[in-house]
Motif scaffolding. Structure first.
Motif, PDB file in Angstrom:
ATOM      1  N   VAL A  96       0.816  -1.220   0.000  1.00  0.00           N
ATOM      2  CA  VAL A  96       0.000   0.000   0.000  1.00  0.00           C
ATOM      3  C   VAL A  96       0.849   1.269   0.000  1.00  0.00           C
ATOM      4  N   GLY A  97       1.961   1.259   0.727  1.00  0.00           N
ATOM      5  CA  GLY A  97       2.777   2.466   0.848  1.00  0.00           C
ATOM      6  C   GLY A  97       3.974   2.200   1.723  1.00  0.00           C
ATOM      7  N   SER A  98       4.508   3.256   2.323  1.00  0.00           N
ATOM      8  CA  SER A  98       5.650   3.094   3.226  1.00  0.00           C
ATOM      9  C   SER A  98       5.556   4.108   4.360  1.00  0.00           C
ATOM     10  N   PHE A  99       6.182   3.752   5.477  1.00  0.00           N
ATOM     11  CA  PHE A  99       6.233   4.632   6.642  1.00  0.00           C
ATOM     12  C   PHE A  99       7.614   5.266   6.745  1.00  0.00           C
ATOM     13  N   MET A 100       8.055   5.839   5.639  1.00  0.00           N
ATOM     14  CA  MET A 100       9.329   6.551   5.617  1.00  0.00           C
ATOM     15  C   MET A 100       9.101   7.988   6.092  1.00  0.00           C
ATOM     16  N   ASN A 101      10.181   8.705   6.325  1.00  0.00           N
ATOM     17  CA  ASN A 101      10.080  10.114   6.715  1.00  0.00           C
ATOM     18  C   ASN A 101       9.357  10.894   5.607  1.00  0.00           C
ATOM     19  N   PRO A 102       8.244  11.555   5.907  1.00  0.00           N
ATOM     20  CA  PRO A 102       7.492  12.280   4.889  1.00  0.00           C
ATOM     21  C   PRO A 102       8.310  13.363   4.179  1.00  0.00           C
ATOM     22  N   ASN A 103       9.297  13.897   4.861  1.00  0.00           N
ATOM     23  CA  ASN A 103      10.144  14.908   4.221  1.00  0.00           C
ATOM     24  C   ASN A 103      11.031  14.285   3.148  1.00  0.00           C
TER      25      ASN A 103
END
Length: 307
Positions: free
Chosen positions: A47-54
């Motif tokens: 679905v996506g990733s939980f990486m740093n949004p910046n």
């Protein structure tokens, strides 16, 4: 050819594809595409990733997507995480499956993280413990296990060392990810046959980028070696920002077409996927790397000729 009677595909376009786009798709559009993929029959979706949004702004709404989609019976909705913080974000929004990643390129891993790949994996122990405490499944992936732009071909013993490090922290599902698009079929066959024999306790996934047009041949080589789980990206969307000349993942509809014509069951409706890929192309406003979007299915040509 010793091909399997069925395979499982994980759709990674919503993550590995969209994270490389300059424009961010609205959350609602992502949800519509996700719903379409579920309707088409996918049982595993990244679905996506939980990486740093910046660092990866295209994935900043992953938490919101999980909250809005909720649990979907019979569908594994997984996400990529970089560290312990990623596990906590997954727990907070209801994500039930996460994946860690390390590079088999020692030079790449050292430059980016100042650690060897084995040291990186050893540091994942806290992530595994946290995931288990929250009832979250966790898997791992190895980027560039076949070759990298820095070292060339990766020795099998170095890949084995990373696999063993994953096993040591309790991870028994691993993806071999050809992010550099440098793998070739005989090498893929040999590595897949080796890891299946030496590590039968591991559930294996294969992830091929079509950078040099070899992804489909590599999938077939992996199938010949007994592999049955593969990543793909609808529309052929994707890339790898840190690899020179990297192209997108193998197109989902191209893989589905090959399986359909070869009598390999996927449980996925190719017609619905083609429609979704066309919709995606319109949303993004540019062409994508898909043979089937350009040429259509072989059986459609035959039906038209007969008519």
């Amino acid at each position: 050819m010793k091909l399997p009677s069925s395979v499982t595909l994980c759709e990674v376009g919503l993550r590995d594809g969209l994270q490389n786009e300059k424009e961010q798709l609205p959350t609602q559009k992502k949800l519509e595409l996700l719903g379409g993929l579920i309707d088409a029959g996918f049982r595993v979706i990244e679905v996506g990733s939980f990486m740093n949004p910046n660092a990866v702004p295209q994935m900043a709404d992953t938490d919101e997507i999980y909250r809005l989609i909720g649990d979907v019976q019979g569908v594994e909705l997984r996400a990529l995480i970089p560290n312990l913080r990623g596990v906590q974000r997954a727990a907070d929004c209801g994500c039930k499956k996460v994946k860690l990643n390390v590079s088999a390129s020692r030079q790449h891993n050292l430059k980016n993280l100042n650690m060897t790949p084995e040291e990186s994996v050893a540091g994942f122990a806290s992530c595994v413990q946290a995931a288990e405490s929250h009832g979250i499944e966790i898997s791992g992936s190895i980027s560039m296990p076949f070759a990298s732009p820095w070292e060339g071909r990766i020795p099998q013993e170095e890949v084995d060392a990373i696999i063993q490090a994953y096993l040591k922290v309790g991870i028994t599902e691993i993806s071999l990810s050809d992010a550099s698009g440098m793998a070739v079929p005989n090498q893929v066959f040999d590595m897949c046959a080796h890891v299946r024999e030496v590590y039968p306790q591991i559930s294996w996934w294969l992830h091929f980028h079509n950078t040099r047009g070899l992804a489909m041949a590599n999938i077939l080589a992996a199938m010949e070696a007994g592999m049955t789980q593969f990543d793909s990206s609808f529309g052929g969307l994707g890339g790898c920002p840190f690899v020179p000349g990297a192209a997108g993942n193998i197109s989902t509809e191209d893989v589905l077409h090959m399986c359909e014509e070869s009598g390999i069951d996927t449980g996925i409706d190719i017609v619905k996927v083609i429609a979704l890929s066309r919709q995606l192309r319109q949303l993004l406003g540019h062409d994508t790397d898909s043979y089937i979007l350009r040429a259509g299915r072989s059986r459609d040509l035959i039906q038209t000729s007969n008519d």
